[in-house]
Design a protein around this motif. Structure first.
Motif, PDB file in Angstrom:
ATOM      1  N   LEU A 220       0.812  -1.220   0.000  1.00  0.00           N
ATOM      2  CA  LEU A 220       0.000   0.000   0.000  1.00  0.00           C
ATOM      3  C   LEU A 220       0.845   1.271   0.000  1.00  0.00           C
ATOM      4  CD1 LEU A 220      -2.980   0.550  -0.232  1.00  0.00           C
ATOM      5  CD2 LEU A 220      -3.118   0.765   2.239  1.00  0.00           C
ATOM      6  N   PRO A 221       1.915   1.371   0.813  1.00  0.00           N
ATOM      7  CA  PRO A 221       2.756   2.565   0.713  1.00  0.00           C
ATOM      8  C   PRO A 221       3.440   2.716  -0.650  1.00  0.00           C
ATOM      9  CG  PRO A 221       3.682   0.976   2.270  1.00  0.00           C
ATOM     10  CD  PRO A 221       2.292   0.545   1.968  1.00  0.00           C
ATOM     11  N   LEU A 222       3.769   1.592  -1.306  1.00  0.00           N
ATOM     12  CA  LEU A 222       4.351   1.690  -2.653  1.00  0.00           C
ATOM     13  C   LEU A 222       3.335   2.277  -3.636  1.00  0.00           C
ATOM     14  CD1 LEU A 222       6.360  -1.646  -3.039  1.00  0.00           C
ATOM     15  CD2 LEU A 222       7.284   0.680  -2.986  1.00  0.00           C
ATOM     16  N   LEU A 223       2.097   1.798  -3.559  1.00  0.00           N
ATOM     17  CA  LEU A 223       1.041   2.350  -4.417  1.00  0.00           C
ATOM     18  C   LEU A 223       0.838   3.838  -4.136  1.00  0.00           C
ATOM     19  CD1 LEU A 223      -1.617  -0.523  -4.210  1.00  0.00           C
ATOM     20  CD2 LEU A 223      -0.146   0.037  -6.160  1.00  0.00           C
ATOM     21  N   THR A 224       0.896   4.209  -2.855  1.00  0.00           N
ATOM     22  CA  THR A 224       0.731   5.617  -2.469  1.00  0.00           C
ATOM     23  C   THR A 224       1.862   6.468  -3.014  1.00  0.00           C
ATOM     24  OG1 THR A 224      -0.388   4.933  -0.427  1.00  0.00           O
ATOM     25  CG2 THR A 224       0.490   7.183  -0.495  1.00  0.00           C
ATOM     26  N   TYR A 225       3.076   5.965  -2.944  1.00  0.00           N
ATOM     27  CA  TYR A 225       4.243   6.733  -3.413  1.00  0.00           C
ATOM     28  C   TYR A 225       4.101   7.114  -4.886  1.00  0.00           C
ATOM     29  CZ  TYR A 225       9.068   7.906  -4.573  1.00  0.00           C
ATOM     30  OH  TYR A 225      10.190   8.548  -5.023  1.00  0.00           O
ATOM     31  N   PHE A 226       3.745   6.139  -5.708  1.00  0.00           N
ATOM     32  CA  PHE A 226       3.629   6.417  -7.148  1.00  0.00           C
ATOM     33  C   PHE A 226       2.352   7.198  -7.465  1.00  0.00           C
ATOM     34  CE2 PHE A 226       6.390   2.598  -7.135  1.00  0.00           C
ATOM     35  CZ  PHE A 226       7.489   3.147  -7.782  1.00  0.00           C
ATOM     36  N   GLY A 227       1.256   6.891  -6.759  1.00  0.00           N
ATOM     37  CA  GLY A 227       0.002   7.587  -7.027  1.00  0.00           C
ATOM     38  C   GLY A 227       0.034   9.044  -6.619  1.00  0.00           C
ATOM     39  N   VAL A 228       0.454   9.325  -5.378  1.00  0.00           N
ATOM     40  CA  VAL A 228       0.516  10.704  -4.894  1.00  0.00           C
ATOM     41  C   VAL A 228       1.594  11.482  -5.646  1.00  0.00           C
ATOM     42  CG1 VAL A 228       0.939  12.160  -2.863  1.00  0.00           C
ATOM     43  CG2 VAL A 228      -0.382  10.057  -2.639  1.00  0.00           C
ATOM     44  N   GLY A 229       2.662  10.786  -6.048  1.00  0.00           N
ATOM     45  CA  GLY A 229       3.729  11.447  -6.803  1.00  0.00           C
ATOM     46  C   GLY A 229       3.248  12.015  -8.127  1.00  0.00           C
ATOM     47  N   LEU A 230       2.210  11.430  -8.702  1.00  0.00           N
ATOM     48  CA  LEU A 230       1.648  11.947  -9.946  1.00  0.00           C
ATOM     49  C   LEU A 230       0.857  13.233  -9.726  1.00  0.00           C
ATOM     50  CD1 LEU A 230       0.353   8.609 -11.532  1.00  0.00           C
ATOM     51  CD2 LEU A 230       2.423   9.876 -12.153  1.00  0.00           C
ATOM     52  N   LEU A 231       0.369  13.444  -8.491  1.00  0.00           N
ATOM     53  CA  LEU A 231      -0.493  14.587  -8.204  1.00  0.00           C
ATOM     54  C   LEU A 231       0.241  15.753  -7.562  1.00  0.00           C
ATOM     55  CD1 LEU A 231      -3.522  12.589  -6.705  1.00  0.00           C
ATOM     56  CD2 LEU A 231      -3.311  13.489  -9.034  1.00  0.00           C
ATOM     57  N   ILE A 232       1.290  15.458  -6.801  1.00  0.00           N
ATOM     58  CA  ILE A 232       1.985  16.490  -6.026  1.00  0.00           C
ATOM     59  C   ILE A 232       3.458  16.516  -6.419  1.00  0.00           C
ATOM     60  CG2 ILE A 232       2.605  17.252  -3.689  1.00  0.00           C
ATOM     61  CD1 ILE A 232       0.126  15.836  -2.681  1.00  0.00           C
ATOM     62  N   PRO A 233       3.969  17.655  -6.892  1.00  0.00           N
ATOM     63  CA  PRO A 233       5.378  17.738  -7.301  1.00  0.00           C
ATOM     64  C   PRO A 233       6.354  17.810  -6.131  1.00  0.00           C
ATOM     65  CG  PRO A 233       4.293  19.860  -7.593  1.00  0.00           C
ATOM     66  CD  PRO A 233       3.231  18.895  -7.198  1.00  0.00           C
ATOM     67  N   ASN A 234       5.871  18.188  -4.953  1.00  0.00           N
ATOM     68  CA  ASN A 234       6.735  18.319  -3.781  1.00  0.00           C
ATOM     69  C   ASN A 234       7.120  16.930  -3.271  1.00  0.00           C
ATOM     70  OD1 ASN A 234       7.803  18.695  -1.146  1.00  0.00           O
ATOM     71  ND2 ASN A 234       6.711  20.639  -0.940  1.00  0.00           N
ATOM     72  N   ASN A 235       8.382  16.549  -3.503  1.00  0.00           N
ATOM     73  CA  ASN A 235       8.821  15.185  -3.192  1.00  0.00           C
ATOM     74  C   ASN A 235       8.808  14.908  -1.696  1.00  0.00           C
ATOM     75  OD1 ASN A 235       9.774  12.630  -4.129  1.00  0.00           O
ATOM     76  ND2 ASN A 235      11.819  13.156  -3.408  1.00  0.00           N
ATOM     77  N   GLU A 236       9.065  15.928  -0.882  1.00  0.00           N
ATOM     78  CA  GLU A 236       9.064  15.721   0.563  1.00  0.00           C
ATOM     79  C   GLU A 236       7.668  15.363   1.058  1.00  0.00           C
ATOM     80  OE1 GLU A 236       9.594  18.641   4.323  1.00  0.00           O
ATOM     81  OE2 GLU A 236      11.417  18.357   3.125  1.00  0.00           O
ATOM     82  N   ILE A 237       6.653  16.031   0.531  1.00  0.00           N
ATOM     83  CA  ILE A 237       5.274  15.734   0.935  1.00  0.00           C
ATOM     84  C   ILE A 237       4.889  14.329   0.490  1.00  0.00           C
ATOM     85  CG2 ILE A 237       2.865  16.365   0.573  1.00  0.00           C
ATOM     86  CD1 ILE A 237       3.688  19.256   0.477  1.00  0.00           C
ATOM     87  N   VAL A 238       5.351  13.928  -0.698  1.00  0.00           N
ATOM     88  CA  VAL A 238       5.073  12.576  -1.190  1.00  0.00           C
ATOM     89  C   VAL A 238       5.680  11.538  -0.248  1.00  0.00           C
ATOM     90  CG1 VAL A 238       5.460  10.932  -3.073  1.00  0.00           C
ATOM     91  CG2 VAL A 238       4.917  13.321  -3.595  1.00  0.00           C
ATOM     92  N   LYS A 239       6.882  11.802   0.220  1.00  0.00           N
ATOM     93  CA  LYS A 239       7.537  10.876   1.143  1.00  0.00           C
ATOM     94  C   LYS A 239       6.781  10.796   2.465  1.00  0.00           C
ATOM     95  CE  LYS A 239      12.203  11.587  -0.719  1.00  0.00           C
ATOM     96  NZ  LYS A 239      13.537  12.160  -0.445  1.00  0.00           N
ATOM     97  N   ILE A 240       6.315  11.941   2.949  1.00  0.00           N
ATOM     98  CA  ILE A 240       5.563  11.969   4.209  1.00  0.00           C
ATOM     99  C   ILE A 240       4.286  11.141   4.075  1.00  0.00           C
ATOM    100  CG2 ILE A 240       4.229  13.464   5.760  1.00  0.00           C
ATOM    101  CD1 ILE A 240       6.347  15.662   5.159  1.00  0.00           C
ATOM    102  N   ALA A 241       3.581  11.337   2.955  1.00  0.00           N
ATOM    103  CA  ALA A 241       2.353  10.572   2.726  1.00  0.00           C
ATOM    104  C   ALA A 241       2.638   9.075   2.661  1.00  0.00           C
ATOM    105  CB  ALA A 241       1.685  11.043   1.439  1.00  0.00           C
ATOM    106  N   THR A 242       3.721   8.707   1.971  1.00  0.00           N
ATOM    107  CA  THR A 242       4.075   7.299   1.812  1.00  0.00           C
ATOM    108  C   THR A 242       4.398   6.645   3.147  1.00  0.00           C
ATOM    109  OG1 THR A 242       4.979   7.751  -0.392  1.00  0.00           O
ATOM    110  CG2 THR A 242       5.677   5.703   0.681  1.00  0.00           C
ATOM    111  N   ILE A 243       5.211   7.318   3.952  1.00  0.00           N
ATOM    112  CA  ILE A 243       5.635   6.752   5.235  1.00  0.00           C
ATOM    113  C   ILE A 243       4.451   6.580   6.178  1.00  0.00           C
ATOM    114  CG2 ILE A 243       6.994   7.220   7.320  1.00  0.00           C
ATOM    115  CD1 ILE A 243       9.055   8.576   5.454  1.00  0.00           C
ATOM    116  N   THR A 244       3.579   7.565   6.221  1.00  0.00           N
ATOM    117  CA  THR A 244       2.450   7.476   7.152  1.00  0.00           C
ATOM    118  C   THR A 244       1.419   6.438   6.710  1.00  0.00           C
ATOM    119  OG1 THR A 244       1.437   9.392   6.033  1.00  0.00           O
ATOM    120  CG2 THR A 244       2.691   9.817   8.040  1.00  0.00           C
ATOM    121  N   VAL A 245       1.259   6.247   5.405  1.00  0.00           N
ATOM    122  CA  VAL A 245       0.371   5.176   4.924  1.00  0.00           C
ATOM    123  C   VAL A 245       0.967   3.813   5.265  1.00  0.00           C
ATOM    124  CG1 VAL A 245      -0.492   4.038   2.833  1.00  0.00           C
ATOM    125  CG2 VAL A 245      -0.740   6.499   3.102  1.00  0.00           C
TER     126      VAL A 245
END
Length: 283
Positions: A220-245
């Motif tokens: 699930l965090p892998l899916l979140t990393y690639f999915g959210v990465g398509l929507l948000i250019p800020n890589n730090e925020i993408v990492k935060i979302a991935t880790i918390t998921v």
């Protein structure tokens, strides 16, 4: 002291009263770029719309008994993004990460207190549930109250407070924070009480929980990393979302199901098992 009856009453208090105060206090005084925050909120909302669909498919693939399907769906949907996620992302990215985590997982509160609690209660009452029978007026009112409960009301208030920039008086924000801060230690006590009633070997004999933990902590965090990465250019925020998921199963799933024996047992075992596994997956 902490017998089964006390554990159930504490669970009810946490879910219905303590956590709503924590939700409101989490947005008190926070600031940020509203445009970026809105995109982050919408990305989180999209994730929490997709997660239940994935969970619905997986519980049927795993052939979960009908009395536990909703509970297993909750295990797959909800991560422990606050109690365990906050300290992890704060250590990695600073205190601002807590703010982003709160916004991204805002839909968590709305969905857990509506869909999540309905799924768990549906499991516990599956023998009484008769979809072909029209609901009586009192039953309709009970369904409305299940959806429009304290947690949902608090989540909506939190969104309004942030996006409308409503300042909370000190006496309100401090009271919410003071009450909400007992959520973490009480929730850990409730989980401990729940699992203490079962032999430790049961943690490792339930085969389905292995798959649930692997999906919850890795896929699930892998899916979140690639999915959210398509929507948000800020890589730090993408990492935060991935880790918390990628945190273990939310302790709220165990607390919400604690009043029901079969569902509470399954949820408690899964929460503890995934938490033990996260000691390897989080690093």
């Amino acid at each position: 002291i902490l017998d089964e009856g006390t554990s159930k009453r504490l669970s009810t208090m946490i879910v219905n009263y303590v956590l709503p105060f924590l939700i409101i206090s989490s947005v008190a005084g926070i600031e940020g770029n509203q445009g970026e925050v809105l995109v982050l909120f919408l990305a989180g909302l999209l994730c929490y719309c997709i997660f239940p669909l994935i969970a619905w498919v997986l519980v049927r693939f795993l052939r979960v008994p009908v009395t536990l399907r909703g509970t297993y769906m909750c295990m797959l949907i909800f991560s422990n993004n606050s109690f365990m996620g906050y300290p992890v992302v704060s250590a990695l990215f600073g205190n601002q990460a807590i703010f982003y985590t709160t916004i991204f997982h805002m839909a968590f509160n709305l969905m857990f207190f509506s869909l999540g609690m309905i799924l768990i209660r549906r499991d516990a009452q599956v023998d009484e549930y008769k979809p072909d029978r029209p609901l009586r007026p009192r039953e309709r009112l009970a369904v409305v109250r299940q959806v429009a409960n304290n947690g949902v009301i608090a989540s909506i208030l939190a969104l309004v407070i942030y996006f409308c920039r409503i300042p909370l008086p000190g006496i309100v924000s401090e009271t919410c924070s003071f009450i909400g801060n007992v959520c973490m230690p009480l929730s850990m006590m409730v989980i401990g009480c729940s699992i203490a009633g079962y032999p430790l070997r049961e943690l490792f004999t339930e085969k389905r929980v292995y798959f649930v933990a692997a999906f919850r902590l890795i896929l699930l965090p892998l899916l979140t990393y690639f999915g959210v990465g398509l929507l948000i250019p800020n890589n730090e925020i993408v990492k935060i979302a991935t880790i918390t998921v990628g945190m273990p199963i939310a302790s709220l799933v165990a607390m919400g199901s604690a009043p029901f024996r079969e569902q509470g047992k399954a949820a408690s075992i899964a929460v503890v098992f995934s938490t033990l596994c996260s000691m390897a997956t989080i690093p």
